[in-house]
Design a protein around this motif. Structure first.
Motif, PDB file in Angstrom:
ATOM      1  N   GLN A 135     -21.262 -36.865 -52.289  1.00  0.00           N
ATOM      2  CA  GLN A 135     -22.204 -35.884 -53.143  1.00  0.00           C
ATOM      3  C   GLN A 135     -23.376 -36.481 -53.213  1.00  0.00           C
ATOM      4  O   GLN A 135     -24.360 -35.962 -53.121  1.00  0.00           O
ATOM      5  CB  GLN A 135     -21.371 -35.451 -54.331  1.00  0.00           C
ATOM      6  N   GLY A 142     -25.462 -37.200 -50.290  1.00  0.00           N
ATOM      7  CA  GLY A 142     -25.898 -35.534 -49.773  1.00  0.00           C
ATOM      8  C   GLY A 142     -27.076 -35.138 -50.501  1.00  0.00           C
ATOM      9  O   GLY A 142     -28.286 -34.812 -49.966  1.00  0.00           O
ATOM     10  N   TYR A 143     -27.084 -35.429 -51.616  1.00  0.00           N
ATOM     11  CA  TYR A 143     -28.019 -34.941 -52.568  1.00  0.00           C
ATOM     12  C   TYR A 143     -29.537 -35.718 -52.231  1.00  0.00           C
ATOM     13  O   TYR A 143     -30.530 -35.386 -52.241  1.00  0.00           O
ATOM     14  CB  TYR A 143     -27.846 -34.916 -54.148  1.00  0.00           C
ATOM     15  N   ILE A 163     -30.987 -34.647 -49.002  1.00  0.00           N
ATOM     16  CA  ILE A 163     -31.697 -33.245 -48.817  1.00  0.00           C
ATOM     17  C   ILE A 163     -32.976 -33.507 -49.591  1.00  0.00           C
ATOM     18  O   ILE A 163     -34.157 -32.898 -49.495  1.00  0.00           O
ATOM     19  CB  ILE A 163     -30.721 -32.268 -49.407  1.00  0.00           C
ATOM     20  N   SER A 164     -32.994 -34.266 -50.686  1.00  0.00           N
ATOM     21  CA  SER A 164     -34.046 -34.533 -51.508  1.00  0.00           C
ATOM     22  C   SER A 164     -35.031 -35.271 -50.845  1.00  0.00           C
ATOM     23  O   SER A 164     -36.376 -34.896 -51.096  1.00  0.00           O
ATOM     24  CB  SER A 164     -33.638 -35.420 -52.807  1.00  0.00           C
ATOM     25  N   SER A 179     -36.818 -32.981 -48.489  1.00  0.00           N
ATOM     26  CA  SER A 179     -37.631 -32.046 -48.777  1.00  0.00           C
ATOM     27  C   SER A 179     -38.811 -32.780 -49.316  1.00  0.00           C
ATOM     28  O   SER A 179     -39.918 -31.949 -49.263  1.00  0.00           O
ATOM     29  CB  SER A 179     -36.842 -31.318 -50.026  1.00  0.00           C
ATOM     30  N   PHE A 220     -27.785 -34.981 -43.263  1.00  0.00           N
ATOM     31  CA  PHE A 220     -27.279 -34.450 -44.624  1.00  0.00           C
ATOM     32  C   PHE A 220     -26.154 -33.297 -44.359  1.00  0.00           C
ATOM     33  O   PHE A 220     -25.166 -33.412 -44.888  1.00  0.00           O
ATOM     34  CB  PHE A 220     -28.691 -33.764 -45.237  1.00  0.00           C
ATOM     35  N   SER A 242     -22.646 -33.434 -45.684  1.00  0.00           N
ATOM     36  CA  SER A 242     -22.142 -32.240 -46.547  1.00  0.00           C
ATOM     37  C   SER A 242     -20.829 -31.794 -46.109  1.00  0.00           C
ATOM     38  O   SER A 242     -19.823 -31.444 -46.704  1.00  0.00           O
ATOM     39  CB  SER A 242     -23.279 -31.347 -46.717  1.00  0.00           C
ATOM     40  N   THR A 295     -18.258 -34.564 -47.435  1.00  0.00           N
ATOM     41  CA  THR A 295     -18.159 -34.021 -48.861  1.00  0.00           C
ATOM     42  C   THR A 295     -16.873 -33.187 -48.729  1.00  0.00           C
ATOM     43  O   THR A 295     -15.993 -33.249 -49.645  1.00  0.00           O
ATOM     44  CB  THR A 295     -19.273 -33.403 -49.297  1.00  0.00           C
TER      45      THR A 295
END
Lengths: 193, 193
Positions: B132, B135-136, B139-140, B143, B173, B177, B180
């Motif tokens: 988790q 993954g966060y 993506i962070s 972005s 990512f 995910s 996950t």
């Protein structure tokens, strides 16, 4: 074979005994299965509270940006709509607000009458997938706003509003990621058992 | 009560009968429980493949940025270290690479001898939480790099490298995910059952 012999001898319905055995695989799932109604409320209540917090935070996050709309006479030139990153933040906050309000409504309906809106199975699947999706969108929009905030004029009203919005958006992400754990627990419980 | 009456009558050990009943709660978990070794490989193999892809993608993502290091004579002035957002991307890619290589190593070790590195329970908990988290982070960082890429000079070598790195980081990512979901399945199976 064992059950049919024993059921006749012991005077207990074999069907009831076997269904009891099937429902009680281990001490863990026994507590889930047989005391369903006394076990369900804590998770259910925690879920409703988290959805409520997500609703409030996403609303505040969207409001702090929308409060600087071009309609205001004092700030006619600058608006968050000029920055696509803040528009993305705003749209994600609005989506989170709509999703959280639906989940909150469903959670409250479920306490009154179970599965009134959609079936439990579809609800568990969609909740987990949408929670993951909303969580990723929130962390993505918050992250995308940070470099824009850094490169902005650091005295404007929009600058302060963007910082507030991004911070609250990140808090919403934390709440939603906790919701993901709960809905994941519910979903995988359904798949496995 | 039922089991002790029936066991004596039927000539079958009550302990064996009850343990059989406890291990086979439903058709679903029966297939998981009794055919553990024939059921485990597909998920286990999928996990190893996904970890391998995450390893390769995160390595390529980090490499495409690091290839523009200031050591090169042709590009002495510009480097990804000048941009904190790209540094963040690079660090996250390196972390993902280290984490994926550890998970891949553990996955391969587990096929040879189960639970050789750390216990299954700790592994399931840590895998889900770290998946988790990674993954966060991915993506962070992806972005965060996008607005910087938009505001850069669009002809430089760093611009192309950043686009490649961010795209591959996003693919990583997607892979993580999916990991996950698998590790969540394994974890919640353990918690519930």
């Amino acid at each position: 074979m064992v059950d049919s012999t024993c059921g006749a001898m012991a005077g207990v319905s074999p069907l009831a005994a076997s269904s009891l055995a099937q429902q009680t695989p281990s001490p863990f799932s026994f507590s889930v299965a047989s005391t369903r109604w006394s076990f369900r409320p804590p998770i259910h209540l925690a879920n409703i509270f988290l959805r409520f917090f997500a609703l409030v935070f996403s609303f505040v996050s969207a409001l702090s940006l929308a409060d600087l709309s071009p309609n205001k006479k004092s700030q006619p030139s600058i608006s968050f709509t000029d920055y696509p990153e803040f528009m993305y933040c705003f749209i994600v906050s609005i989506l989170t607000f709509i999703y959280s309000s639906f989940q909150l409504f469903k959670g409250i309906c479920d306490t009154a009458h179970r599965g009134i809106l959609i079936s439990d199975m579809i609800s568990d699947y969609s909740s987990f997938i949408l929670d993951q999706l909303v969580g990723y969108l929130l962390i993505s929009s918050s992250s995308m706003a940070i470099p824009v905030i850094q490169h902005m004029k650091q005295t404007g009203t929009l600058w302060r509003a963007a910082i507030i919005s991004t911070t609250i958006s990140f808090v919403t992400f934390l709440v939603i990621s906790t919701c993901t754990l709960l809905s994941g627990y519910k979903l995988f419980k359904r798949i496995i058992w």
